[in-house]
Scaffold this motif. Structure first.
Motif, PDB file in Angstrom:
ATOM      1  N   GLN A 211       0.839  -1.198   0.000  1.00  0.00           N
ATOM      2  CA  GLN A 211       0.000   0.000   0.000  1.00  0.00           C
ATOM      3  C   GLN A 211       0.870   1.241   0.000  1.00  0.00           C
ATOM      4  N   GLY A 212       0.240   2.333  -0.437  1.00  0.00           N
ATOM      5  CA  GLY A 212       0.955   3.604  -0.324  1.00  0.00           C
ATOM      6  C   GLY A 212       0.427   4.623  -1.291  1.00  0.00           C
ATOM      7  N   LEU A 213       0.929   5.827  -1.135  1.00  0.00           N
ATOM      8  CA  LEU A 213       0.561   6.916  -2.031  1.00  0.00           C
ATOM      9  C   LEU A 213       1.511   6.890  -3.214  1.00  0.00           C
ATOM     10  N   GLY A 214       1.451   7.944  -3.980  1.00  0.00           N
ATOM     11  CA  GLY A 214       2.277   8.021  -5.182  1.00  0.00           C
ATOM     12  C   GLY A 214       3.753   7.747  -4.930  1.00  0.00           C
ATOM     13  N   GLU A 215       4.242   8.102  -3.711  1.00  0.00           N
ATOM     14  CA  GLU A 215       5.705   7.939  -3.525  1.00  0.00           C
ATOM     15  C   GLU A 215       6.097   6.461  -3.460  1.00  0.00           C
ATOM     16  N   VAL A 216       5.187   5.615  -2.975  1.00  0.00           N
ATOM     17  CA  VAL A 216       5.478   4.172  -2.986  1.00  0.00           C
ATOM     18  C   VAL A 216       5.479   3.685  -4.440  1.00  0.00           C
ATOM     19  N   GLY A 217       4.482   4.141  -5.221  1.00  0.00           N
ATOM     20  CA  GLY A 217       4.465   3.815  -6.648  1.00  0.00           C
ATOM     21  C   GLY A 217       5.749   4.281  -7.312  1.00  0.00           C
ATOM     22  N   GLY A 218       6.175   5.494  -6.970  1.00  0.00           N
ATOM     23  CA  GLY A 218       7.398   6.038  -7.560  1.00  0.00           C
ATOM     24  C   GLY A 218       8.618   5.184  -7.243  1.00  0.00           C
ATOM     25  N   ALA A 219       8.691   4.712  -5.990  1.00  0.00           N
ATOM     26  CA  ALA A 219       9.834   3.872  -5.592  1.00  0.00           C
ATOM     27  C   ALA A 219       9.824   2.552  -6.365  1.00  0.00           C
ATOM     28  N   LEU A 220       8.633   2.005  -6.576  1.00  0.00           N
ATOM     29  CA  LEU A 220       8.540   0.738  -7.321  1.00  0.00           C
ATOM     30  C   LEU A 220       8.973   0.930  -8.779  1.00  0.00           C
TER      31      LEU A 220
END
Ligand code: NDP
Length: 486
Positions: free
Chosen positions: A208-217
């Motif tokens: 789960q996460g906001l855009g920053e988790v998506g960005g890290a992935l």
């Protein structure tokens, strides 16, 4: 309040639920009441690392399985999803606010279709042999890409998780999936069920996460492919980040699709198309036909029948099977939609139905119809992503087609007419990835789904999706003594 099948943790990593309260809390809100029904935590950098590492570790052994064994896991998961459809649909309704009458037929079941379809393809995913003269030949081997990242929007959480994971997994990839933070629950159940069906730990992970988790992935060098369902602006950012690492991408983005209704069309079918293309899932469907071009002689009859049929909208408790129109999924999206309605009025469109927030807890808005909309108005140019239908007038086929295509978007397009030659001319002329003739918004897994122009790249569903989750290795085989120039 607990409810059926509530996931047992925030994330699903390496075969199990995981939580770390150090991550930012994300409240899960039931849109019909505004009540908080759960909390998940955003993944910390350590959990993102664990998810990617476990996917990278598990992928090779999964890819080495006999393909039909991979397919069997997917088909078992499809069966489990169907058996639990009711509870999964209640979960989806609580997560998104969509009426149970919809989620029972369009969410978990659509996910199960994808798992069944791609599971069934497993044994057919080979390469080919190409003779190149003199007895030599080339053979091709279809190989997985490696670790894929899936990032979802909030309108179809189960469906998006399955539409991305099914083709990815059948090809022998592992996946790390990040749902939208607005609707984080359903993808966890997909992960749990896939593992119950026999998926090895680490092959499908949910963080789960906001855009920053998506960005890290997206920026992780171990990730080979990114598949996003989201808005065009997010798509541009994610595509650019993926390009930096030369990663494969699938982008399923937003739209402002045209629905063209000629005056020879069956009136009720055309009105049904407009309703399905604007009010299903409270208008939160990427392929919606929100620019409804109606040929002038039919305009008044169309508006009269449409407003009459809108009396059939049952706006109420989403868990009541009689309800067919739910709330918006988030307050933020509700505010965005109300802002567009104000702009429509301010720019001179004629409000013929709805247009208001309902005075009750939760994120409710009326189905809304504007007439006399012109191409330059904001509501005819920008994706609203809510239940706002715009009727635009037209006279000729050529005019309808050129105005339908005058947009940066290119996801879907539809035509209603009794003249089938004209229908096929329109379908050929539409600049859109997914077209409908005398139907709208039907997207079974057997057909490719995707976009042109700014609405995305790549295709989901159908055999074509396999090409977006695999790559061909080419092997040249020499059968004669090998020569060189000196
Ligand atoms: P967003 O574009 O806001 O978000 C999509 C996903 O991307 C979310 O999970 C979001 O995370 C994540 N995200 C945001 N920023 C980044 C980033 N920089 N890097 C990586 N990931 C990021 O879309 P919505 O959730 O608002 O969904 C609505 C949009 O989705 C509409 O435009 C709709 O048309 C489109 N859509 C397209 C479909 C299609 O198949 N073509 C189907 C369904 C919807 P978070 O939300 O947690 O910030």
């Amino acid at each position: 309040m607990p409810y059926p099948l509530q996931p047992a943790g925030s994330h699903f990593i390496d075969g199990d639920y995981v939580d770390d309260p150090a991550g930012t809390p994300i409240p899960v809100i039931y849109p019909a009441t505004g009540e908080q029904i759960a909390t998940v935590h955003a993944a910390t950098p350590a959990l993102v690392e664990r998810a990617i590492a476990s996917a990278a570790r598990a992928q090779a052994a999964w890819a080495a399985l006999r393909p039909v064994e991979r397919g069997r896991v997917l088909r078992r998961a499809a069966d489990l999803i169907r058996e639990r459809n009711h509870d999964l649909s209640v979960l989806e309704t609580r997560d998104t606010g969509k009426p149970l009458s919809e989620t029972l037929v369009a969410d978990a079941t659509s996910g199960a279709d994808a798992l069944e379809y791609f599971g069934g393809l497993a044994g057919t995913l080979g390469g080919e042999t190409v003779p190149v003269g003199g007895g030599d030949f080339i053979y091709t081997i279809r190989e997985p890409l490696g670790v894929c990242v899936g990032i979802g929007a909030w309108n179809y959480p189960t469906q998006i998780a399955c539409w991305k994971s099914a083709p990815a997994l059948v090809c022998g990839n592992a996946m790390v999936f990040k749902p939208s933070e607005t609707t984080p629950l359903a993808a966890l159940k997909v992960a749990e069920i896939l593992h119950e069906a026999g998926l090895p730990a680490g092959v499908f992970n949910v963080v789960q996460g906001l855009g920053e988790v998506g960005g890290a992935l997206v920026s992780d060098p171990r990730v080979a492919k990114v598949s996003l369902t989201g808005s065009v602006p997010t798509g541009r950012r994610v595509y650019a980040a993926a390009a930096a690492g030369m990663k494969h991408v699938t982008m399923e983005l937003g739209g402002k699709s045209p629905l063209v209704i000629f005056d020879d069309a069956d009136l009720d079918s055309a009105v049904s198309g407009a309703i399905m293309g604007n009010f299903y899932s409270t208008g939160q469907v990427c392929s919606n036909g929100t620019r409804v071009f109606v040929q002038r002689p039919m305009k008044e009859a169309f508006l009269a029948r449409l407003t009459e049929r809108l009396q059939g909208a049952v706006i109420g408790d989403p868990l009541d099977m009689a309800t067919n129109f739910g709330p918006m999924t988030s307050e933020r999206q509700l505010e965005i939609v109300l802002g567009y309605i104000q702009k429509g009025v301010a720019e001179g469109a004629r409000l013929v139905h709805g247009g208001h927030r309902l005075n009750r807890p939760g994120f409710w808005i009326e189905p809304t119809v504007f007439a006399d909309v012109t191409d330059d108005m904001t509501i005819a140019r920008e994706e609203i992503f809510g239940p706002v239908l715009s009727v635009l007038d037209f006279d000729t086929e050529d005019e309808a087609l050129s105005r339908a295509n005058a947009t940066e978007f290119g996801l879907a397009a539809g035509v209603f007419t009794a003249d089938l030659a004209r229908a096929h001319r329109m379908a050929a002329g539409f600049q859109a990835g997914t077209c409908f003739i005398n139907a709208y918004n039907l997207t079974p897994v057997e057909g490719p789904f995707g976009a042109v122009k700014q609405s995305g790249v790549g295709r989901e569903n159908s055999r074509l999706a396999v090409d977006h989750y695999s790559q061909m290795k080419s092997v040249y085989v020499g059968t004669q003594p090998f020569e060189a120039q000196f």
